[in-house]
Enzyme design. Structure first.
Site, mmCIF file in Angstrom:
data_model
loop_
_atom_site.group_PDB
_atom_site.id
_atom_site.type_symbol
_atom_site.label_atom_id
_atom_site.label_comp_id
_atom_site.label_asym_id
_atom_site.label_seq_id
_atom_site.Cartn_x
_atom_site.Cartn_y
_atom_site.Cartn_z
ATOM 1 N N HIS A 127 0.609 -0.979 -0.011
ATOM 2 C CA HIS A 127 0.187 0.001 -0.029
ATOM 3 C C HIS A 127 0.740 1.118 0.130
ATOM 4 C CE1 HIS A 127 -3.831 2.280 2.322
ATOM 5 N NE2 HIS A 127 -2.631 3.104 1.310
ATOM 6 N N HIS B 42 1.254 5.496 -1.741
ATOM 7 C CA HIS B 42 0.493 6.385 -2.958
ATOM 8 C C HIS B 42 2.814 6.962 -3.130
ATOM 9 C CE1 HIS B 42 -3.326 6.550 -0.660
ATOM 10 N NE2 HIS B 42 -2.221 6.038 0.489
ATOM 11 N N LYS C 206 -9.811 -0.057 -5.120
ATOM 12 C CA LYS C 206 -9.287 0.385 -4.173
ATOM 13 C C LYS C 206 -11.081 0.935 -3.752
ATOM 14 C CE LYS C 206 -8.116 1.485 -0.171
ATOM 15 N NZ LYS C 206 -6.313 2.814 0.315
ATOM 16 N N HIS D 14 -9.925 1.373 2.537
ATOM 17 C CA HIS D 14 -9.839 2.565 2.469
ATOM 18 C C HIS D 14 -11.246 2.149 4.011
ATOM 19 C CE1 HIS D 14 -8.645 6.474 5.014
ATOM 20 N NE2 HIS D 14 -9.174 6.082 5.725
ATOM 21 N N HIS E 72 -4.142 -0.187 5.999
ATOM 22 C CA HIS E 72 -3.999 0.364 7.431
ATOM 23 C C HIS E 72 -4.521 0.337 8.456
ATOM 24 C CE1 HIS E 72 -6.836 3.125 5.819
ATOM 25 N NE2 HIS E 72 -5.999 3.674 4.550
ATOM 26 N N ASP F 189 1.475 2.754 3.198
ATOM 27 C CA ASP F 189 1.139 4.044 3.016
ATOM 28 C C ASP F 189 1.806 4.988 3.436
ATOM 29 O OD1 ASP F 189 -1.264 5.956 2.877
ATOM 30 O OD2 ASP F 189 -2.440 5.189 5.163
HETATM 31 N N1 NCD Z 1 -2.812 7.735 4.454
HETATM 32 C C1 NCD Z 1 -3.263 9.478 4.760
HETATM 33 O O1 NCD Z 1 -3.457 10.147 5.591
HETATM 34 N N2 NCD Z 1 -3.684 10.285 3.120
HETATM 35 C C2 NCD Z 1 -4.016 8.720 2.049
HETATM 36 C C3 NCD Z 1 -4.740 9.077 1.574
HETATM 37 C C4 NCD Z 1 -4.994 7.140 2.602
HETATM 38 O O2 NCD Z 1 -4.822 6.588 2.153
HETATM 39 O O3 NCD Z 1 -5.628 6.980 3.339
HETATM 40 C C5 NCD Z 1 -3.039 9.575 0.980
HETATM 41 O O4 NCD Z 1 -3.231 9.926 -0.073
HETATM 42 O O5 NCD Z 1 -2.160 11.388 1.373
HETATM 43 ZN ZN ZN Z 2 -2.771 5.478 1.483
HETATM 44 ZN ZN ZN Z 3 -6.689 5.963 3.122
#
Ligand code: NCD
Ligand code: ZN
Ligand code: ZN
Length: 344
Positions: free
Chosen positions: A13, A15, A100, A137, A175, A248
């Site tokens: 997971h 970004h 997702k 999520h 997460h 995450d």
């Molecule tokens: N986890 C977070 O606080 N932020 C994530 C989004 C997510 O995973 O929910 C993001 O894209 O910034």
């Molecule tokens: Zn995330």
């Molecule tokens: Zn998330």
């Protein structure tokens, strides 16, 4: 123990963002991750196989100059308009590995997420039939539900019914942050798993709120009380294959974080494995890190484990006070501090 050799890990997971951010995020991933499940919450979101393939190509291009590559595993962003045909195309695509679910309004870039989950049951049925995992999520967004309860309520109202109604659907609760999620995932039917971040293992809400507010610890789902952190630590280090590594890691600029309305996300990709190693070591369970980081995820996603290894050594790793992100900067977890493990 001063060194630990383990199968190359994967991040289930993450970004990576897009455009100018990709050189930073890809470089950090390629240090030692073999593969990564790449979140689709771009603006606009990655809602189709065509968009996922184009995003995949942009990530590949950003990796061109790196000493080693990692394999991005793409995901589709579920919306109220997602069709069962798109799900079947996704299942047939070699680059897409999951779909997702963001409840609309739950987190960063979730505005286009799902408002009416029940109406999407035919789409979930198509995912079950195509054996395409649902990544969740798991937080409700109802104004009357306290932010610290949103994950627990999501399980009761939405996740438990989905898991029961679609017995063949593989589901990852992403997460996780609560003892309730640990219990739910541990006791659920086969095909239900969870990712756990390094920051939810390392921190609880006191770390974020006592003695001053620390915006760089603000993420969603929000850090919970110490009792929940303890449950996450126990789950991650238990050896239970339902729990695996998902950082995450979510970059935001320093300006966006240090603001009167700061946004949610913690950046850990610069040192994710070193951070997890600290946790497992402190629990006397460093030998369980390999299962969590390198074996349980591939088993769930039905992919082979990576065929090479990496070695962690005990030693001081200095984290810079900030990192470049495009033409801005970000503050990584433990900025300006020293970690006690490093990848050789
Ligand atoms: N986890 C977070 O606080 N932020 C994530 C989004 C997510 O995973 O929910 C993001 O894209 O910034
Ligand atoms: Zn995330
Ligand atoms: Zn998330």
């Amino acid at each position: 123990m001063t060194t630990l050799t383990l199968r190359r890990p994967d991040d289930w997971h993450v970004h990576l963002r897009d455009g100018d951010d990709l050189p930073r995020t890809c470089k950090d991933m390629a240090r030692y991750m073999g593969r990564a499940i790449v979140m689709p919450n771009l603006t606009p979101p990655v809602t189709t196989v065509a968009l996922a393939e184009a995003y995949h190509a942009r990530i590949q291009a950003a990796m061109a100059g790196l000493p080693r590559r990692f394999e991005p595993l793409m995901t589709l962003y579920l919306t109220d308009g997602t069709s069962s045909d798109e799900i079947r195309r996704a299942a047939a695509s070699p680059v897409v590995h999951g779909v997702k679910l963001y409840p609309a309004g739950a987190t960063t870039n979730s505005e286009a997420g799902v408002a009416a989950l029940d109406a999407l049951y035919p789409v979930l049925e198509a995912m079950e039939a195509a054996d395409l995992p649902l990544l969740v999520h798991g937080e409700v967004t109802d104004a009357d539900i306290d932010i610290f309860d949103r994950e627990r309520v999501f399980i009761d109202r939405h996740l438990a019914p989905i898991v029961e109604r679609f017995p063949g659907l593989r589901v990852v609760l992403e997460h996780i942050t609560t003892a309730d999620s640990v219990a739910f995932v541990s006791e659920a039917r086969e095909g239900v798993a969870a990712t756990i971040t390094a920051h939810h293992l390392l921190l609880n809400r006191n770390d974020m709120l006592v003695g001053g507010i620390r915006p760089h610890y603000y993420c969603l789902p929000i850090l919970k009380r110490a009792r929940h952190q303890e449950a996450l630590r126990a789950a991650a280090s238990s050896g239970n294959p339902r729990f695996f590594l998902g950082t995450d890691s979510a970059p935001h600029t320093r300006t966006a974080k240090e603001s009167p309305c700061g946004c949610a996300g913690v950046y850990t990709a610069h040192a994710s494995l070193e951070l997890y190693a600290e946790v497992f070591d402190s629990l006397g369970a460093i030998e369980r890190l390999e299962g969590f980081a390198s074996l349980h995820g591939p088993a769930f996603y039905r992919l082979p484990v990576n065929d090479d290894t990496i070695t962690l050594t005990r030693g001081e790793l200095a984290v810079p006070p900030s990192l470049a992100l495009g033409d801005d900067e970000l503050i990584p977890l433990r900025a300006g501090e020293t970690l006690s493990w490093q990848v050789a």
